[in-house]
Design a protein around this motif. Structure first.
Motif, PDB file in Angstrom:
ATOM      1  N   UNK A  13       0.812  -1.144  -0.156  1.00 56.08           N
ATOM      2  CA  UNK A  13      -0.258  -0.026   0.065  1.00 56.08           C
ATOM      3  C   UNK A  13       0.995   1.244   0.034  1.00 56.08           C
ATOM      4  N   UNK A  36      -2.707   8.254  13.285  1.00 56.53           N
ATOM      5  CA  UNK A  36      -2.399   7.925  12.032  1.00 56.53           C
ATOM      6  C   UNK A  36      -0.855   7.762  11.898  1.00 56.53           C
ATOM      7  N   UNK A  55       2.039  16.900   8.972  1.00 52.32           N
ATOM      8  CA  UNK A  55       0.844  15.960   9.037  1.00 52.32           C
ATOM      9  C   UNK A  55       1.430  14.379   9.084  1.00 52.32           C
ATOM     10  N   UNK A  56       1.133  13.876  10.190  1.00 49.62           N
ATOM     11  CA  UNK A  56       1.555  12.457  10.424  1.00 49.62           C
ATOM     12  C   UNK A  56       0.623  11.707   9.668  1.00 49.62           C
ATOM     13  N   UNK A  57       1.067  10.469   9.509  1.00 48.75           N
ATOM     14  CA  UNK A  57       0.348   9.372   8.832  1.00 48.75           C
ATOM     15  C   UNK A  57       1.000   9.012   7.520  1.00 48.75           C
ATOM     16  N   UNK A  58       0.227   7.737   7.002  1.00 45.40           N
ATOM     17  CA  UNK A  58       0.892   7.354   5.778  1.00 45.40           C
ATOM     18  C   UNK A  58       0.695   8.148   4.643  1.00 45.40           C
ATOM     19  N   UNK A  59       1.625   7.771   3.672  1.00 49.53           N
ATOM     20  CA  UNK A  59       1.572   8.143   2.334  1.00 49.53           C
ATOM     21  C   UNK A  59       1.395   6.964   1.534  1.00 49.53           C
ATOM     22  N   UNK A  60       0.282   6.921   0.850  1.00 48.72           N
ATOM     23  CA  UNK A  60      -0.063   5.687  -0.023  1.00 48.72           C
ATOM     24  C   UNK A  60       0.807   6.004  -1.321  1.00 48.72           C
ATOM     25  N   UNK A  61       1.046   4.862  -2.273  1.00 48.56           N
ATOM     26  CA  UNK A  61       1.564   4.838  -3.407  1.00 48.56           C
ATOM     27  C   UNK A  61       0.433   5.418  -4.294  1.00 48.56           C
ATOM     28  N   UNK A  62       0.788   5.999  -5.505  1.00 48.34           N
ATOM     29  CA  UNK A  62       0.068   6.644  -6.339  1.00 48.34           C
ATOM     30  C   UNK A  62      -1.121   5.462  -6.799  1.00 48.34           C
ATOM     31  N   UNK A  94      -2.009   2.629  -5.047  1.00 47.97           N
ATOM     32  CA  UNK A  94      -3.000   2.529  -4.043  1.00 47.97           C
ATOM     33  C   UNK A  94      -4.047   3.377  -4.062  1.00 47.97           C
ATOM     34  N   UNK A  95      -3.526   4.556  -4.043  1.00 47.91           N
ATOM     35  CA  UNK A  95      -4.483   5.802  -3.689  1.00 47.91           C
ATOM     36  C   UNK A  95      -5.346   5.878  -5.044  1.00 47.91           C
TER      37      UNK A  95
END
Lengths: 368, 368
Positions: free
Chosen positions: A103, A213, B1-8, B10-11
Motif C-alpha cells: 500500500x 495515524x 501531517x503525520x500518517x501514511x503516504x500511499x503509493x499513487x 494504491x491511492x
C-alpha cells in the motif's frame, strides 16, 4: 519465444527465502528433531477451547470463511477498546506486512529498520522495490531515536520496530514507545510489531490510540495464543489506513477453521495466563541452563531466550550446528554483533531437558 | 501531517470488493439463509478422512505449517505426473492469482480476459496497475480465438480463461484448449483456471505438459474437494515460473490444518467420485426445477447451474432479490447479456427443495 515476461522488479529479486523451516532441515537430516525450539512457536499450544472449536469446524470447511472476519474483528475491537474499523485481520503478521508495504512503498521509496531485525519485513520491502535503510541496535536493544532520525533524514514511508524485539528478546517500556510514536516524522508510518507482547511485562505496550495515524500495531495469534499454524494476525490502526487494506487484500484468504479458533482462543484468558506463567518458568530454566554452561542469557520479554555464547559469530554458528546435529532445533540472529548468540524458544520440561542434555557436548565440540 | 503516504497506485484503487459474502448478507438481513447456494461451495463437503485429519491436526496448530508444502506438493506431483518443482501451493487460487499478477504485471501492462469472467482476477490486475482488455463471450462460452487475437494485438502479459467457465458453467473440450495453448502469442502467459475441472466430463482438461512455458494451470481444493474454507489452491507450470513464486509469496502463509486436510482429501478418490455423482444429480434436479418454472438451465460442467430467466438483467436481478428475500442465497453474472441469468450451486436434496419451493413465488413477485 513463448512464456512469461516478468516485471523488471520481479526479475531483480533474489531467490532467497526469509527462513528455512524445521521440516526442510528434518528432510535433509533424514531424522526428526527431538526438541523444536527454533521458530519461537508456543509449544504449550492453544486453549483447549480453541482446539475443540477448530476440530468441530473441520466439518464446516466446505464453506468459505467470512471475508469480513466480522466476528473476530468485533471481538478484537472489544478486547482492545477500539472499533472494528480499526482492525484488519490477515494471514499472519507476515501477510499483513506484505499488504502494508504494498500500500505504501513504491520502487525507490525509503524504509527504515534496524540491522538484524525481522527479515520477513525486509523481504516484503525488497519485494516491492523499497530501499531499506538500516540503523544499528544500541547494544541489544533497537534504538528508537536512531530509527526516527534516519526516518526523518530519508523521508521514509515506513519505519519498523518490534517491541519486544526478535531476535534479541529485549524490550522498551511503554513510555519509550509512546515517545517514539510522538516523534514519528510527518508522512512516515511506524510499524510497531507487537507479536510477542503477550509475554512481556505489563507496561510494555503503550495505550492504543485508534485515531493516531502515525502508527500501525501488529498482533498475532501465533505466539501468546499458540496458533502459529493457523495463520491469524491482525493490525490495529487509524480507520482510513485499515480501510485501505480492503483495496488489495485476499478477501477470502482467511481460513474458516482459523477464524473460529482465534475467536475461541481470544475468549480464554485463563489459558493465556497459564501459558504466560509456563513461558516465564521456561525462560528461567533456559537461562539457568545457559548460566550452568558458562553462557550469558539475555533478559527476555518474549517466549525465547537469546543466549550470548561468549565468542564471535563463527563460534555461535558452530554451537548452533552442534545443537542441530544433536537433534535440537534452534536458530540464531543473522548479523553481527548479535550473531554471537543463539536463540532458544521456551519449551516444555522435556524439551528443555533435551536442550540441557545436548548443550555441554555441543559447546565442547564447538570449542574443539 | 503525520500518517501514511500511499503509493499513487494504491491511492487510485477503488474501495470495492470482488464479492460480498453470505455472512454479510445474513447480518444485514438479520436472519440466516435457509439454503446456501450462491458461492459455488461444495455442500457435500470434504472426505471424512480429510475432516478427521483436520480435527486431529487442530492440536498441532502451535507449529507453523511447512513453508515448502513438501508433502502436499509431492502428492500433487505424483497425482498429475509432474515434478514437485512444477507445483506451487498457495492461499487459494485467489492468492495465487495475486502472486502471479504481481510477478508479471507492472503498471500499464496489458492483460486480456473475457467480459464477465472471474472478477477477482480483474481485482488483482487492477491492484498492480495492469490494463485490462476484455473480449466478449461467444454466446455462453469464452472465446479462445478472440482472447488470443486480443492478446497478440495488445502484447498482453497474461490472458485468462476458465475451463469450465464461471459464471456460465460452459466448457471447452481438451482439443479446443490444446489449440488455444498452442496459439499463445510469444511473451504471453495463459492462465488456465481449472477450479471446476473435477466436475467436468472427462476429456475437458488437456494433458499437462510441465515443460510448456506458455501456460499456468490453476487448481483448487475449494470445489471438487469441498474445502473452500481451508484456502488451498495450487498452480502447475514450468519450473522457472513456479520457482519465481518463492521470490514473493508468503512462505509461511499456508495453514498446517489446511495442508494436512488437502493431503488426506487428495488421497480419497472414492469420496471425490461420490461427490461428482451427487453434484451431477443435483445439476439434473436444478435443471428440472428451472424447466418446471419455464426457465432455461444452461448446460454445466461445474457444481452450479446457470439459469436463463428469459428476460433482461433487471428481471434476473429482481428474481435474485426475491429469492434472497425468501432465504435462498444465490448469485448471478455481473454483465450483460449473461446477467439475464441467475447462478445456483449444487446442493443437497433439502437445499434444492428449498430452492424449488421458493422459485415460483420469487418469479411471480419479480414479474409483478
Amino acid at each position: 519465444m513463448p512464456g512469461p515476461r516478468f516485471t523488471p522488479l520481479a526479475l531483480g529479486l533474489p531467490a532467497t527465502v526469509p527462513f528455512v523451516g524445521p521440516e526442510t532441515q528434518e528432510r535433509a537430516r533424514g531424522r526428526p528433531f527431538a526438541a523444536r525450539l527454533g521458530a519461537n512457536e508456543n509449544v504449550f499450544g492453544p486453549s483447549p477451547r480453541a482446539v475443540a472449536a477448530m476440530a468441530r469446524a473441520a466439518a464446516d470447511v466446505w464453506m468459505y470463511g467470512d471475508p469480513e472476519n466480522h466476528d473476530l474483528r468485533a471481538a478484537l475491537a472489544a478486547h482492545h477498546g477500539v472499533a472494528p474499523g480499526n482492525i484488519v485481520v490477515g494471514e499472519g503478521i507476515d501477510g499483513l506486512l506484505g499488504y502494508l508495504v504494498r500500500l505504501l512503498v513504491a520502487p525507490g521509496d525509503a524504509v527504515v529498520t534496524s540491522d538484524g531485525a525481522y527479515p520477513t519485513f525486509n523481504f516484503h520491502v525488497a519485494g516491492f522495490g523499497g530501499v531499506l535503510h538500516k540503523v544499528p541496535y544500541r547494544g541489544d536493544h533497537e534504538d528508537p531515536e536512531a530509527l526516527m532520525a534516519r526516518a526523518a533524514e530519508t523521508g521514509a514511508k515506513l519505519v519498523y520496530l518490534a517491541n519486544p524485539d526478535n531476535p534479541m528478546g529485549s524490550w522498551h517500556g511503554a513510555d519509550n514507545i509512546a515517545r517514539m510514536i510522538a516523534a514519528v516524522p510527518p508522512g512516515t508510518l511506524l510499524v510497531l510489531d507487537e507479536a510477542y507482547v503477550e509475554f512481556a511485562p505489563s507496561g510494555t505496550a503503550p495505550a492504543i490510540d485508534p485515531e493516531d495515524a502515525s502508527v500501525i500495531r501488529m498482533r498475532t495469534f501465533s505466539k501468546g495464543y499458540g496458533m502459529a499454524g493457523a495463520r491469524v494476525g491482525y493490525a490495529i490502526g487509524a480507520a482510513p489506513l485499515i480501510a485501505a487494506f480492503d483495496k488489495i487484500r485476499n478477501h477470502f484468504g482467511m481460513g474458516r477453521i482459523a477464524q473460529v479458533g482465534a475467536l475461541a482462543a481470544l475468549g480464554d484468558g485463563d489459558w493465556l495466563a497459564q501459558v504466560q506463567a509456563r513461558v516465564a518458568a521456561a525462560r528461567e530454566s533456559l537461562s539457568a541452563v545457559a548460566r550452568d554452561n558458562g553462557l550469558r542469557p539475555l533478559p527476555s520479554a518474549t517466549n525465547f531466550v537469546t543466549i550470548d555464547c561468549g565468542g564471535d559469530g563463527a563460534f555461535a554458528r558452530r554451537v548452533l550446528a552442534e545443537l542441530v546435529a544433536r537433534d535440537i532445533f534452534v536458530r540464531m540472529p543473522f548479523v553481527a554483533p548479535h550473531d554471537r548468540c543463539i536463540r532458544v524458544s521456551a519449551g516444555r520440561p522435556q524439551d528443555l531437558a533435551a536442550f540441557a542434555a545436548a548443550l555441554p557436548a555441543a559447546l565442547a565440540a564447538a570449542r574443539a
